[in-house]
Each structure stands twice: as C-alpha cells, then as structure tokens.
Design a protein around this motif. Structure first.
Motif, PDB file in Angstrom:
ATOM      1  N   ALA A 171      -9.883 -35.504  -8.398  1.00  0.00           N
ATOM      2  CA  ALA A 171     -10.400 -34.850  -9.606  1.00  0.00           C
ATOM      3  C   ALA A 171     -11.067 -35.866 -10.525  1.00  0.00           C
ATOM      4  O   ALA A 171     -12.165 -35.618 -11.058  1.00  0.00           O
ATOM      5  N   LEU A 172     -10.431 -37.026 -10.732  1.00  0.00           N
ATOM      6  CA  LEU A 172     -11.020 -38.078 -11.566  1.00  0.00           C
ATOM      7  C   LEU A 172     -12.324 -38.587 -10.965  1.00  0.00           C
ATOM      8  O   LEU A 172     -13.311 -38.799 -11.685  1.00  0.00           O
ATOM      9  N   GLN A 173     -12.339 -38.780  -9.670  1.00  0.00           N
ATOM     10  CA  GLN A 173     -13.544 -39.255  -8.997  1.00  0.00           C
ATOM     11  C   GLN A 173     -14.694 -38.272  -9.177  1.00  0.00           C
ATOM     12  O   GLN A 173     -15.831 -38.671  -9.450  1.00  0.00           O
ATOM     13  N   ASN A 174     -14.399 -36.996  -9.064  1.00  0.00           N
ATOM     14  CA  ASN A 174     -15.420 -35.960  -9.219  1.00  0.00           C
ATOM     15  C   ASN A 174     -15.966 -35.940 -10.649  1.00  0.00           C
ATOM     16  O   ASN A 174     -17.186 -35.846 -10.870  1.00  0.00           O
ATOM     17  N   ILE A 175     -15.066 -36.052 -11.643  1.00  0.00           N
ATOM     18  CA  ILE A 175     -15.488 -36.055 -13.050  1.00  0.00           C
ATOM     19  C   ILE A 175     -16.377 -37.259 -13.352  1.00  0.00           C
ATOM     20  O   ILE A 175     -17.436 -37.141 -13.989  1.00  0.00           O
ATOM     21  N   LEU A 176     -15.961 -38.426 -12.904  1.00  0.00           N
ATOM     22  CA  LEU A 176     -16.707 -39.654 -13.168  1.00  0.00           C
ATOM     23  C   LEU A 176     -18.088 -39.619 -12.518  1.00  0.00           C
ATOM     24  O   LEU A 176     -19.090 -40.027 -13.126  1.00  0.00           O
ATOM     25  N   SER A 232     -20.384 -37.023 -14.287  1.00  0.00           N
ATOM     26  CA  SER A 232     -20.742 -37.517 -15.623  1.00  0.00           C
ATOM     27  C   SER A 232     -21.745 -38.661 -15.520  1.00  0.00           C
ATOM     28  O   SER A 232     -22.706 -38.733 -16.300  1.00  0.00           O
ATOM     29  N   ALA A 233     -21.527 -39.569 -14.578  1.00  0.00           N
ATOM     30  CA  ALA A 233     -22.457 -40.682 -14.385  1.00  0.00           C
ATOM     31  C   ALA A 233     -23.820 -40.190 -13.935  1.00  0.00           C
ATOM     32  O   ALA A 233     -24.867 -40.691 -14.382  1.00  0.00           O
ATOM     33  N   ASP A 234     -23.834 -39.197 -13.049  1.00  0.00           N
ATOM     34  CA  ASP A 234     -25.105 -38.648 -12.582  1.00  0.00           C
ATOM     35  C   ASP A 234     -25.869 -37.986 -13.726  1.00  0.00           C
ATOM     36  O   ASP A 234     -27.096 -38.127 -13.851  1.00  0.00           O
ATOM     37  N   SER A 235     -25.143 -37.283 -14.607  1.00  0.00           N
ATOM     38  CA  SER A 235     -25.777 -36.648 -15.769  1.00  0.00           C
ATOM     39  C   SER A 235     -26.333 -37.696 -16.733  1.00  0.00           C
ATOM     40  O   SER A 235     -27.446 -37.562 -17.248  1.00  0.00           O
ATOM     41  N   ALA A 236     -25.549 -38.773 -16.968  1.00  0.00           N
ATOM     42  CA  ALA A 236     -26.016 -39.844 -17.852  1.00  0.00           C
ATOM     43  C   ALA A 236     -27.248 -40.536 -17.279  1.00  0.00           C
ATOM     44  O   ALA A 236     -28.181 -40.897 -18.013  1.00  0.00           O
ATOM     45  N   PHE A 237     -27.293 -40.693 -15.970  1.00  0.00           N
ATOM     46  CA  PHE A 237     -28.458 -41.306 -15.322  1.00  0.00           C
ATOM     47  C   PHE A 237     -29.694 -40.423 -15.482  1.00  0.00           C
ATOM     48  O   PHE A 237     -30.793 -40.917 -15.783  1.00  0.00           O
ATOM     49  N   ASN A 238     -29.519 -39.124 -15.281  1.00  0.00           N
ATOM     50  CA  ASN A 238     -30.651 -38.198 -15.421  1.00  0.00           C
ATOM     51  C   ASN A 238     -31.169 -38.158 -16.864  1.00  0.00           C
ATOM     52  O   ASN A 238     -32.361 -37.907 -17.090  1.00  0.00           O
ATOM     53  N   ASP A 239     -30.286 -38.407 -17.833  1.00  0.00           N
ATOM     54  CA  ASP A 239     -30.699 -38.421 -19.246  1.00  0.00           C
ATOM     55  C   ASP A 239     -31.252 -39.785 -19.671  1.00  0.00           C
ATOM     56  O   ASP A 239     -31.613 -39.969 -20.840  1.00  0.00           O
ATOM     57  N   GLY A 240     -31.298 -40.723 -18.744  1.00  0.00           N
ATOM     58  CA  GLY A 240     -31.794 -42.054 -19.066  1.00  0.00           C
ATOM     59  C   GLY A 240     -30.821 -42.914 -19.832  1.00  0.00           C
ATOM     60  O   GLY A 240     -31.205 -43.944 -20.402  1.00  0.00           O
ATOM     61  N   LYS A 241     -29.540 -42.562 -19.832  1.00  0.00           N
ATOM     62  CA  LYS A 241     -28.518 -43.309 -20.561  1.00  0.00           C
ATOM     63  C   LYS A 241     -27.761 -44.292 -19.662  1.00  0.00           C
ATOM     64  O   LYS A 241     -26.891 -45.023 -20.135  1.00  0.00           O
ATOM     65  N   ASN A 250     -19.007 -29.327 -19.347  1.00  0.00           N
ATOM     66  CA  ASN A 250     -17.822 -28.459 -19.327  1.00  0.00           C
ATOM     67  C   ASN A 250     -17.089 -28.566 -17.991  1.00  0.00           C
ATOM     68  O   ASN A 250     -16.719 -27.556 -17.363  1.00  0.00           O
ATOM     69  N   LEU A 251     -16.851 -29.820 -17.562  1.00  0.00           N
ATOM     70  CA  LEU A 251     -16.213 -30.060 -16.265  1.00  0.00           C
ATOM     71  C   LEU A 251     -14.745 -29.681 -16.305  1.00  0.00           C
ATOM     72  O   LEU A 251     -14.044 -29.918 -17.292  1.00  0.00           O
ATOM     73  N   GLU A 252     -14.298 -29.147 -15.196  1.00  0.00           N
ATOM     74  CA  GLU A 252     -12.897 -28.776 -15.073  1.00  0.00           C
ATOM     75  C   GLU A 252     -12.028 -30.042 -15.038  1.00  0.00           C
ATOM     76  O   GLU A 252     -12.403 -31.055 -14.443  1.00  0.00           O
TER      77      GLU A 252
END
Length: 349
Positions: free
Chosen positions: A260-265, A268-277, A202-204
């Motif tokens: 803002a784009l840099q922060n979102i990316l 999101s990338a950090d979350s995908a990494f933590n999920d093993g994706k 739910n990123l701004e």
C-alpha cells in the motif's frame, strides 16, 4: 766552589735551560699543520664562545615539509571524520556478487561448491586472501526490521572497491529486476510534496504516509524516517518458540502495508513528475530495485570497470507458451498479472 753553585742557582732562578735542539722563529714541526680549536670547558660542559653562539643563532633550521592534502586529511581525522582516510595496502581479492536471489540460486550454489575453492587456492599461491560477499548470508533480522538492507549492500560494494586488489564486482544478470524497496529517508520538502499529491489524488490509505514516516528533528537537515516494522508489528520475523501464529499474521500484515505504501508513493511521485515538481531521476527512486542500486555503485559510478568488474548475462534460448505456464516460471522471469492479461518480462536488463 761557591762561585759554581751561585752560577747554577742563577740559571735555575731565571728558568733557562741549555738545549742542543733549537727552533727558529716561525718554524713548524708539521708542514701546514692547523692549530686545534680551543674551547673553554667548565666541568664536563662545553662552553661555546660568543662568536659560535652568534653563528648558530643565524642558521635557521629547515622545517620538514608535509603534503598539504595529507595534513588536511589528518586534521579532519582528528575531528572525528573518518570518511577520507588513506587506503590501506591491498592484500586480498574481495568480490561483491550481485544478482537477484531466487532465480540465481543454482548458479550461486555452484560457484560456492566448484569455483571458489579453486580461486581461493590460486590467490593463496600468490600471497593473497580470497573473499566473496554473498548477501544471502549477511542479512539479519534487525537489518530487515529497520529497513537497512539496501544501505548494508551498498556499504559492502564500497568496501570491496577499497580493499580488493583485483576484481571487486561481479553481476549475474537474468530476467528478473529484483526487490524494489520504499525510501527509508525523505527530506521535508519531498515528503510534503508527496503528501500533497496523495491528497489531491484522493488515494486510498494515504494516511499510511503519516503513520509510517515520522519527522526526525535531530537529523541535520530534518528528515522524515520510515519507522521500524516492529514498531507496529511486534512479532515480525520473531522465531521464538510459541510465536509462529502471531509471526505469520504480522508478516502478512506488514507486506500488505508495504504494498500500500509503495503504491501511494509511486502514484504521488508520478503525479508530481507530470506537474513538473519532480525530475525523472527523482521519480525513478520510487521504482528502483536494490540490484540496480548495486550495479550503479559497482559499475556505472566506478572507475576502471574493465579491470574490476565482470557481468554474466543468462538468456533462455527457447521459451514456448507451454513453458511460460509452468508454476515455477515466476522464479526466473518477472511476471505482471492484471485482470485481463499476464505479461512475461523476458528482456529486462
């Protein structure tokens, strides 16, 4: 009288002539002489006997042998692929100078004034040209607008590696990591993964992903492409007379959008990494600086780096608390500011 004439006429009729020089049968005028080869000619053309024709037809002409690799490269070139052309003879020393800009301004200017003239004269004395690629002077407004600065830098690194006869890559390393861009291209799978993670968190301003990255269906394979800055901010980097005020506004708006784009990316990338994706290497692409990209291609992925690469590391000997409070210190050292603390990163490599 009549009898004499009849005898003479008889000899002439028979074609016989008396001679004092007589050859016996089998005698030769020249010892071991070989008779000349007889050819039948018709006009000016040489008529070859059937025996000679048969001989020549049985002798096969040997075809010239070419390198299979050279033949393959030639055929590929004919089809329009010019990536694997054979190298041209090297007649110059061409160096890509890699560093962050603001903290190495004095060093770069000193090289231009004092070092390059001597190097140019020395190379000329041995029959070589001398060139330095300094990207302070090679970045145009159009390359900034379409986000091609990083690609242009890496192309120049590769060009120096191909054309330089000696050193081709020099690094001036300090305590700043350098500008970190956002990806210009994202494959469909990666973009959908990042979009999913941004929605999950739910990123701004996550709608900026779809506003600035558009699917290019002409690309093979299809890619999501970062749109040019002027597609939304018309006066960005427009130095035309009368455009100062809208240029300042559009420039500020773009950098706010960029952050803002840099922060979102990144989130999101950090979350995908933590999920093993996503792998650690794939995640790092969203935190990577242009300077690190240059060093990867210029040194870490290069051959014979001992012969072609030089690294100069600058270290400040004394950094007191008072010196860290100077207003110009962020020009030379990466500074991370938060609500509670200011962190000075003095050991970046």
């Amino acid at each position: 009288m009549s009898s004499l004439s009849s005898k003479t006429s008889g000899k002439r009729m028979s074609g016989q002539r008396a001679s004092s020089f007589q050859l016996k049968s089998g005698d030769k005028l020249i010892k071991d002489a070989k008779p000349k080869q007889k050819f039948k000619t018709k006009g000016a053309a040489l008529v070859v006997s059937e025996k000679d024709k048969n001989y020549r037809s049985n002798v096969k002409k040997e075809k010239p042998k070419y390198s299979q690799d050279a033949t393959r490269k030639f055929n590929v070139m004919l089809h329009g692929d010019l990536k694997d052309l054979p190298p041209l003879p090297k007649t110059m020393v061409k160096i890509f100078l890699s560093s962050t800009f603001s903290d190495m301004r004095a060093e770069r200017n000193t090289l231009v004034r004092e070092a390059y003239p001597h190097l140019r004269d020395y190379c000329a004395s041995v029959g070589l040209d001398f060139q330095v690629v300094d990207m302070r002077w090679g970045v145009t407004e159009d390359s900034i607008n379409d986000h091609s600065v990083e690609k242009l830098c890496l192309l120049e690194v590769a060009n120096c590696q191909k054309t330089s006869v000696g050193p081709n890559f020099v690094v001036l390393s300090g305590d700043r990591y350098g500008f970190r861009p956002i990806p210009v291209e994202l494959n469909v799978k990666t973009f959908e993964r990042l979009r999913y993670e941004a929605a999950k968190l739910n990123l701004e301003n996550r709608q900026l992903l779809e506003e600035w990255y558009k699917l290019d269906e002409n690309a093979v394979p299809n890619m999501y492409m970062l749109q040019p800055i002027r597609s939304k901010y018309t006066f960005f980097a427009d130095f035309s007379p009368g455009c100062e005020e809208p240029r300042i506004k559009d420039t500020a708006d773009w950098w706010n959008t960029f952050e803002a784009l840099q922060n979102i990316l990144r989130k999101s990338a950090d979350s995908a990494f933590n999920d093993g994706k996503m792998t650690a290497e794939e995640k790092h692409q969203y935190f990577l600086s242009v300077t690190e990209c240059e060093i990867q291609d210029g040194i870490l992925k290069a051959l014979d780096v001992d012969k072609h690469c030089l690294v100069y590391k600058r270290r400040f000997k004394i950094l007191s608390d008072a010196s860290l409070q100077l207003k110009d210190i962020p020009r030379f050292i990466d500074v991370i500011k938060t609500d509670k603390v200011v962190i000075y990163c003095t050991e970046l490599t």
